[in-house]
Design an enzyme around this catalytic site. Structure first.
Site, PDB file in Angstrom:
ATOM      1  N   ASN A  10       0.862  -1.188   0.000  1.00  0.00           N
ATOM      2  CA  ASN A  10       0.000   0.000   0.000  1.00  0.00           C
ATOM      3  C   ASN A  10       0.895   1.233   0.000  1.00  0.00           C
ATOM      4  O   ASN A  10       1.516   1.555   1.007  1.00  0.00           O
ATOM      5  CB  ASN A  10      -0.892  -0.035   1.255  1.00  0.00           C
ATOM      6  CG  ASN A  10      -1.731   1.219   1.406  1.00  0.00           C
ATOM      7  OD1 ASN A  10      -1.860   2.012   0.471  1.00  0.00           O
ATOM      8  ND2 ASN A  10      -2.312   1.404   2.583  1.00  0.00           N
ATOM      9  N   TRP A  11       0.933   1.905  -1.141  1.00  0.00           N
ATOM     10  CA  TRP A  11       1.845   3.045  -1.276  1.00  0.00           C
ATOM     11  C   TRP A  11       1.325   4.325  -0.625  1.00  0.00           C
ATOM     12  O   TRP A  11       2.040   5.302  -0.531  1.00  0.00           O
ATOM     13  CB  TRP A  11       2.133   3.307  -2.757  1.00  0.00           C
ATOM     14  CG  TRP A  11       3.170   2.384  -3.331  1.00  0.00           C
ATOM     15  CD1 TRP A  11       3.828   1.384  -2.679  1.00  0.00           C
ATOM     16  CD2 TRP A  11       3.680   2.391  -4.675  1.00  0.00           C
ATOM     17  NE1 TRP A  11       4.708   0.778  -3.540  1.00  0.00           N
ATOM     18  CE2 TRP A  11       4.643   1.370  -4.755  1.00  0.00           C
ATOM     19  CE3 TRP A  11       3.408   3.166  -5.812  1.00  0.00           C
ATOM     20  CZ2 TRP A  11       5.342   1.107  -5.941  1.00  0.00           C
ATOM     21  CZ3 TRP A  11       4.103   2.898  -6.988  1.00  0.00           C
ATOM     22  CH2 TRP A  11       5.057   1.886  -7.044  1.00  0.00           C
ATOM     23  N   LYS A  12       0.042   4.327  -0.254  1.00  0.00           N
ATOM     24  CA  LYS A  12      -0.557   5.538   0.339  1.00  0.00           C
ATOM     25  C   LYS A  12      -0.280   6.743  -0.580  1.00  0.00           C
ATOM     26  O   LYS A  12      -0.318   6.585  -1.798  1.00  0.00           O
ATOM     27  CB  LYS A  12      -0.024   5.746   1.760  1.00  0.00           C
ATOM     28  CG  LYS A  12      -0.150   4.465   2.592  1.00  0.00           C
ATOM     29  CD  LYS A  12       0.021   4.650   4.051  1.00  0.00           C
ATOM     30  CE  LYS A  12      -0.144   3.300   4.739  1.00  0.00           C
ATOM     31  NZ  LYS A  12      -0.155   3.387   6.174  1.00  0.00           N
ATOM     32  N   HIS A  95      -9.835   1.202   4.871  1.00  0.00           N
ATOM     33  CA  HIS A  95      -8.532   1.341   5.543  1.00  0.00           C
ATOM     34  C   HIS A  95      -8.698   2.284   6.735  1.00  0.00           C
ATOM     35  O   HIS A  95      -9.455   3.252   6.665  1.00  0.00           O
ATOM     36  CB  HIS A  95      -7.490   1.889   4.561  1.00  0.00           C
ATOM     37  CG  HIS A  95      -6.100   1.853   5.127  1.00  0.00           C
ATOM     38  ND1 HIS A  95      -5.655   2.778   6.031  1.00  0.00           N
ATOM     39  CD2 HIS A  95      -5.076   0.986   4.937  1.00  0.00           C
ATOM     40  CE1 HIS A  95      -4.403   2.481   6.375  1.00  0.00           C
ATOM     41  NE2 HIS A  95      -4.024   1.404   5.722  1.00  0.00           N
ATOM     42  N   GLU A  97      -6.987   4.606   7.902  1.00  0.00           N
ATOM     43  CA  GLU A  97      -6.735   6.037   7.647  1.00  0.00           C
ATOM     44  C   GLU A  97      -7.957   6.688   7.007  1.00  0.00           C
ATOM     45  O   GLU A  97      -8.237   7.867   7.244  1.00  0.00           O
ATOM     46  CB  GLU A  97      -5.468   6.201   6.778  1.00  0.00           C
ATOM     47  CG  GLU A  97      -4.213   5.946   7.611  1.00  0.00           C
ATOM     48  CD  GLU A  97      -3.000   5.464   6.826  1.00  0.00           C
ATOM     49  OE1 GLU A  97      -2.995   5.554   5.583  1.00  0.00           O
ATOM     50  OE2 GLU A  97      -2.045   4.978   7.479  1.00  0.00           O
ATOM     51  N   GLU A 167      -5.914  -5.187  10.309  1.00  0.00           N
ATOM     52  CA  GLU A 167      -4.846  -4.219  10.549  1.00  0.00           C
ATOM     53  C   GLU A 167      -5.144  -3.459  11.841  1.00  0.00           C
ATOM     54  O   GLU A 167      -5.900  -2.477  11.820  1.00  0.00           O
ATOM     55  CB  GLU A 167      -4.777  -3.212   9.407  1.00  0.00           C
ATOM     56  CG  GLU A 167      -4.473  -3.814   8.063  1.00  0.00           C
ATOM     57  CD  GLU A 167      -3.924  -2.765   7.108  1.00  0.00           C
ATOM     58  OE1 GLU A 167      -2.741  -2.827   6.770  1.00  0.00           O
ATOM     59  OE2 GLU A 167      -4.680  -1.843   6.744  1.00  0.00           O
ATOM     60  N   GLY A 173       2.015   1.881  10.746  1.00  0.00           N
ATOM     61  CA  GLY A 173       2.963   2.991  10.632  1.00  0.00           C
ATOM     62  C   GLY A 173       3.701   3.319  11.918  1.00  0.00           C
ATOM     63  O   GLY A 173       4.320   4.383  12.030  1.00  0.00           O
ATOM     64  N   SER A 213       2.968  -2.549  10.317  1.00  0.00           N
ATOM     65  CA  SER A 213       4.413  -2.615  10.574  1.00  0.00           C
ATOM     66  C   SER A 213       5.043  -3.969  10.229  1.00  0.00           C
ATOM     67  O   SER A 213       5.934  -4.439  10.938  1.00  0.00           O
ATOM     68  CB  SER A 213       4.718  -2.235  12.031  1.00  0.00           C
ATOM     69  OG  SER A 213       4.348  -0.883  12.263  1.00  0.00           O
TER      70      SER A 213
HETATM   71  P1  PGA Z   1       2.526  -0.044   7.652  1.00  0.00           P
HETATM   72  O1  PGA Z   1       1.105   0.254   6.967  1.00  0.00           O
HETATM   73  O2  PGA Z   1       3.053  -1.324   7.060  1.00  0.00           O
HETATM   74  O3  PGA Z   1       3.383   1.144   7.287  1.00  0.00           O
HETATM   75  O4  PGA Z   1       2.302  -0.168   9.108  1.00  0.00           O
HETATM   76  C1  PGA Z   1       0.173  -0.756   6.745  1.00  0.00           C
HETATM   77  C2  PGA Z   1      -1.072  -0.183   6.122  1.00  0.00           C
HETATM   78  O5  PGA Z   1      -1.405   0.969   6.362  1.00  0.00           O
HETATM   79  O6  PGA Z   1      -1.760  -0.858   5.352  1.00  0.00           O
END
Ligand code: PGA
Length: 256
Positions: A10-12, A95, A97, A167, A173, A213
């Protein structure tokens, strides 16, 4: 289970076109030893170019979000059919976020899931509890609500196309992945929820991925868990060498 090698990056909100092309060129030969497909969830602006560039490779391109409407006056939003037209094969929905920063509700996510099926884009449904919810012993309650509200009423045929990603919000993150015991417990519970919704047979066909992570050090111990069928990688998916090494460590194992 017989699949254990779903790998999604996931590149965000990272990478320009030039950076993305360099990534694909670098990662492609490094995936020679990987069995299966690597999914990359990229910014909208990169979908068309990368899906063309990734033909004949092990990379499948998808999006990070979409609107629930088929089209309309929704400034700044994007429709499933536009993603499909650009070459997206799958879409992340729910997600954390999006839930937290953009106030997406369970009902909205449910409508997006329905739209994804109508548009023939594979939904990757993300669920997970916050640290407050975990600390107050509400992990199961939260996950149950998120899974059942998003997937309620869908046919068994559609259910078999879903990918679920657990998640925990507190692990995303932060550089602090959930401990193995918590992952195990949450994934077993996710499988239980899917079984209650769709029955044993269909629930077994839905891969459950862990995200939060994931890195080169922890991936092997996470992937060997019974109900972990793959991983969703954020930060560590931005570097081609790191991401490919993580993917290659996700060897197909039989959990049957
Ligand atoms: P992360 O993100 O691996 O940087 O913790 C995972 C995600 O947001 O899908």
């Amino acid at each position: 289970m017989t699949f254990a090698n779903y790998v999604i990056g996931n590149w965000k909100m990272y990478k320009t076109s030039c950076e993305a092309r360099a990534f694909i060129e670098q990662v492609t030969p490094l995936l020679d030893d990987f069995e299966g497909k690597v999914y990359l969830s990229v910014p909208y602006t990169l979908i068309h170019e990368l899906s063309e560039l990734s033909r004949q490779t092990k990379i499948v391109i998808g999006a990070q979000n979409m609107n629930d409407a088929s089209e309309g006056a929704f400034t700044g939003e994007i429709a499933g059919k536009m993603l499909k037209d650009a070459g997206a094969y799958f879409v992340l929905l729910g997600h954390s976020e999006r839930r937290k920063l953009f106030l997406e509700t369970s009902d909205f996510i449910h409508k997006k899931v329905l739209r994804a099926f109508k548009t023939d884009i594979q939904p990757v449904l993300c669920v997970g509890e916050t640290i407050e919810e975990k600390d107050s012993g509400m992990m199961k309650e939260v996950i149950h609500e998120q899974i059942s509200s998003a997937l309620q009423g869908i046919s068994l045929e559609d259910a078999a196309k879903v990918i679920l990603a657990y998640e925990p919000v507190w692990a995303i993150g932060t550089g602090r992945a959930a401990d193995i015991q918590s992952i195990n417990e949450a994934h077993d519970f996710c499988r239980e929820c899917l079984k209650n919704l769709f029955g044993e047979e269909v629930s077994k066909r839905i891969p459950i991925l862990y995200g939060g992570s994931v890195n080169l050090e922890n991936v092997s111990s996470i992937i060997q868990l019974m109900n972990v069928d793959g991983i969703l990688v954020g930060g560590a998916s931005l570097d081609a060498r790191t991401f490919a090494s993580i993917a290659v460590k996700c060897k197909k194992v039989s959990h049957s």
